[in-house]
Design a protein around this motif. Sequence first.
Motif, PDB file in Angstrom:
ATOM      1  N   PRO A  94       0.850  -1.288   0.214  1.00 13.38           N
ATOM      2  CA  PRO A  94      -0.018  -0.019  -0.203  1.00 13.38           C
ATOM      3  C   PRO A  94       0.786   1.492   0.027  1.00 13.38           C
ATOM      4  O   PRO A  94       1.853   1.578   0.631  1.00 13.38           O
ATOM      5  CB  PRO A  94      -1.033  -0.195   1.299  1.00 13.38           C
ATOM      6  N   MET A  95       0.365   2.257  -0.835  1.00 10.84           N
ATOM      7  CA  MET A  95       0.829   3.520  -0.928  1.00 10.84           C
ATOM      8  C   MET A  95      -0.255   4.329  -0.720  1.00 10.84           C
ATOM      9  O   MET A  95      -1.126   4.477  -0.926  1.00 10.84           O
ATOM     10  CB  MET A  95       1.387   3.736  -2.377  1.00 10.84           C
ATOM     11  N   ARG A  96       0.517   5.822  -0.391  1.00  9.85           N
ATOM     12  CA  ARG A  96      -0.735   6.732  -0.053  1.00  9.85           C
ATOM     13  C   ARG A  96      -0.249   7.999  -0.553  1.00  9.85           C
ATOM     14  O   ARG A  96       0.921   8.474  -0.581  1.00  9.85           O
ATOM     15  CB  ARG A  96      -0.845   6.781   1.526  1.00  9.85           C
ATOM     16  N   ALA A  97      -1.068   8.587  -1.446  1.00 13.38           N
ATOM     17  CA  ALA A  97      -0.730  10.029  -2.018  1.00 13.38           C
ATOM     18  C   ALA A  97      -1.288  11.016  -1.082  1.00 13.38           C
ATOM     19  O   ALA A  97      -2.242  10.872  -0.425  1.00 13.38           O
ATOM     20  CB  ALA A  97      -1.606  10.222  -3.301  1.00 13.38           C
ATOM     21  N   PHE A  98      -0.310  12.141  -0.943  1.00 12.64           N
ATOM     22  CA  PHE A  98      -0.804  13.281  -0.070  1.00 12.64           C
ATOM     23  C   PHE A  98      -0.599  14.593  -0.263  1.00 12.64           C
ATOM     24  O   PHE A  98      -1.054  15.473   0.386  1.00 12.64           O
ATOM     25  CB  PHE A  98       0.311  12.988   1.101  1.00 12.64           C
ATOM     26  N   VAL A  99      -0.232  14.855  -1.754  1.00 14.23           N
ATOM     27  CA  VAL A  99      -0.344  16.128  -2.320  1.00 14.23           C
ATOM     28  C   VAL A  99      -0.353  15.887  -3.914  1.00 14.23           C
ATOM     29  O   VAL A  99       0.197  15.174  -4.354  1.00 14.23           O
ATOM     30  CB  VAL A  99       0.637  17.320  -1.819  1.00 14.23           C
ATOM     31  N   ALA A 237       6.030  18.810   5.741  1.00 15.64           N
ATOM     32  CA  ALA A 237       6.920  19.810   5.139  1.00 15.64           C
ATOM     33  C   ALA A 237       6.853  19.774   3.572  1.00 15.64           C
ATOM     34  O   ALA A 237       7.031  20.735   2.734  1.00 15.64           O
ATOM     35  CB  ALA A 237       8.431  19.462   5.683  1.00 15.64           C
ATOM     36  N   LEU A 238       6.997  18.314   2.910  1.00 17.21           N
ATOM     37  CA  LEU A 238       6.969  18.050   1.635  1.00 17.21           C
ATOM     38  C   LEU A 238       5.736  18.789   1.015  1.00 17.21           C
ATOM     39  O   LEU A 238       5.762  19.386   0.065  1.00 17.21           O
ATOM     40  CB  LEU A 238       7.221  16.577   1.102  1.00 17.21           C
ATOM     41  N   THR A 239       4.479  18.663   1.775  1.00 17.38           N
ATOM     42  CA  THR A 239       3.292  19.138   1.263  1.00 17.38           C
ATOM     43  C   THR A 239       3.181  20.361   1.313  1.00 17.38           C
ATOM     44  O   THR A 239       2.774  21.157   0.152  1.00 17.38           O
ATOM     45  CB  THR A 239       2.225  18.623   1.934  1.00 17.38           C
ATOM     46  N   PRO A 286      -4.319  23.654  -8.552  1.00 12.63           N
ATOM     47  CA  PRO A 286      -4.171  25.123  -8.164  1.00 12.63           C
ATOM     48  C   PRO A 286      -3.890  24.944  -6.554  1.00 12.63           C
ATOM     49  O   PRO A 286      -3.524  25.993  -6.156  1.00 12.63           O
ATOM     50  CB  PRO A 286      -5.484  25.681  -8.433  1.00 12.63           C
ATOM     51  N   ASP A 287      -4.133  23.932  -5.892  1.00 14.93           N
ATOM     52  CA  ASP A 287      -4.259  23.968  -4.578  1.00 14.93           C
ATOM     53  C   ASP A 287      -3.608  22.648  -3.946  1.00 14.93           C
ATOM     54  O   ASP A 287      -3.554  22.506  -2.669  1.00 14.93           O
ATOM     55  CB  ASP A 287      -5.788  24.084  -3.812  1.00 14.93           C
ATOM     56  N   GLY A 288      -3.189  21.624  -4.611  1.00 16.06           N
ATOM     57  CA  GLY A 288      -2.969  20.331  -3.838  1.00 16.06           C
ATOM     58  C   GLY A 288      -3.853  19.335  -3.709  1.00 16.06           C
ATOM     59  O   GLY A 288      -3.385  18.280  -3.159  1.00 16.06           O
ATOM     60  N   LYS A 326      -4.588  20.313   3.768  1.00 12.01           N
ATOM     61  CA  LYS A 326      -5.477  21.203   4.521  1.00 12.01           C
ATOM     62  C   LYS A 326      -4.729  21.872   5.468  1.00 12.01           C
ATOM     63  O   LYS A 326      -4.913  23.069   5.870  1.00 12.01           O
ATOM     64  CB  LYS A 326      -6.628  20.316   5.245  1.00 12.01           C
ATOM     65  N   LYS A 327      -3.663  21.099   6.037  1.00 13.55           N
ATOM     66  CA  LYS A 327      -2.889  21.995   7.101  1.00 13.55           C
ATOM     67  C   LYS A 327      -1.891  22.888   6.323  1.00 13.55           C
ATOM     68  O   LYS A 327      -1.762  24.063   6.803  1.00 13.55           O
ATOM     69  CB  LYS A 327      -2.249  21.136   7.931  1.00 13.55           C
ATOM     70  N   ALA A 328      -1.433  22.463   5.223  1.00 14.48           N
ATOM     71  CA  ALA A 328      -0.814  23.580   4.388  1.00 14.48           C
ATOM     72  C   ALA A 328      -1.439  24.860   4.171  1.00 14.48           C
ATOM     73  O   ALA A 328      -0.881  26.038   4.256  1.00 14.48           O
ATOM     74  CB  ALA A 328      -0.266  22.918   3.157  1.00 14.48           C
ATOM     75  N   HIS A 329      -2.728  24.556   3.734  1.00 15.88           N
ATOM     76  CA  HIS A 329      -3.607  25.958   3.538  1.00 15.88           C
ATOM     77  C   HIS A 329      -3.719  26.589   4.846  1.00 15.88           C
ATOM     78  O   HIS A 329      -4.001  27.761   4.739  1.00 15.88           O
ATOM     79  CB  HIS A 329      -4.693  25.462   2.932  1.00 15.88           C
ATOM     80  N   ALA A 330      -3.755  25.919   5.627  1.00 18.25           N
ATOM     81  CA  ALA A 330      -4.225  26.750   7.344  1.00 18.25           C
ATOM     82  C   ALA A 330      -3.146  27.735   7.570  1.00 18.25           C
ATOM     83  O   ALA A 330      -3.324  28.361   8.162  1.00 18.25           O
ATOM     84  CB  ALA A 330      -4.502  25.690   8.257  1.00 18.25           C
ATOM     85  N   ARG A 331      -2.007  27.421   7.093  1.00 22.03           N
ATOM     86  CA  ARG A 331      -0.750  28.106   7.390  1.00 22.03           C
ATOM     87  C   ARG A 331      -0.641  29.528   6.385  1.00 22.03           C
ATOM     88  O   ARG A 331      -0.222  30.539   7.025  1.00 22.03           O
ATOM     89  CB  ARG A 331       0.590  27.512   7.210  1.00 22.03           C
TER      90      ARG A 331
END
Length: 334
Positions: A94-99, A237-239, A286-288, A326-331
């Motif tokens: 299993p792999m997971r995409a995150f951005v 951090a990558l995101t 536009p937003d990840g 979502k956390k990246a946008h919150a910053r």
Amino acid sequence: MASALASAALPGIALAQSIEKPKLTIAVGGKNLFYYLPLTIAEQLGYFKDEGLDVTVVDFAGGSKALQAVVGGSADVVSGAFEHTVNMQFKGQPMRAFVLQGLAPQVVLGINPKTMPHYKSIADLRGKKIGVTAPGSSTNVMVNYVLAKAGVKPSEVSFVGVGASSGAVAAMRSGQIDAISNLDPVITLLQRSGDLKIVSDTRIVSEAEAVFGGPMPAACLYAPVPFVEAHPATIQALTNAMVRADRWIQAAGPGDVIKVVPENYLLGDRAIYIDGFLAAQKALSPDGMIPPAGARTAFRALASVDPKIAAAKLDLDAVYTNEFVKKAHARKRG
């Protein structure tokens, strides 16, 4: 007290201390492609460094090769096609995409006017040689899907790995292949020189959704699920860096991009690179954020050419997460 003041003055140092794996490797298949432009922007503009990361990007001939690097342990994260996360869950890894980097696959299928001057329909590709970046990559998946809709089995054509750069261009111009499934800037270069007739164009978001029957997420960063779960600060951090790159691209003009990307990305023609960027810009995220219906679309595409996947019971919610985005946008960082 002094150390606290030093940390306050140098937030990057404090940030780096909280990151579980500040030095890491990202594997990508065709780094020069617009498909992966956000990765290049994040690297070239120092966005990874701003997040306290020391990232090495290793380039491969196609997304399937980049995935093999992570499976084999020589890289930590893949910059690759979203559908690989579905396929890998099916394979028990299993792999997971995150951005997200791409809203649409941006893969273009076209025929060679020299070797197929009388082309009329997809069925005419039976028995022909089709160039893909690498067997098993997203360019291969896309053409398989288009063939399947026309009743043509993958076994009825020959796939040839031609990469994603000058080798792909040369293969078409020399007549080594009868059709090609590839991305920009290769596609725009071939089209401008009259060496390509487009059959299906998923650079256009609406056409991609028509081809695949729903939103089809494209390039993303993904990693083995255990890595994502064990390194949340690293993934965040990558995101953060990638979301920043996604936003930069949407506000950028072609001239801005040309100033940032390495010279060899231009394939010797700045004007064609500009045309390619303008064709690709709307297909980049536009937003990840990964569309919730995307995993189901990717599953349908894979299932159409592999009956074993079609019969599998997969947890499609597990192949991606939007929590880091979502956390990246919150910053609210630029």
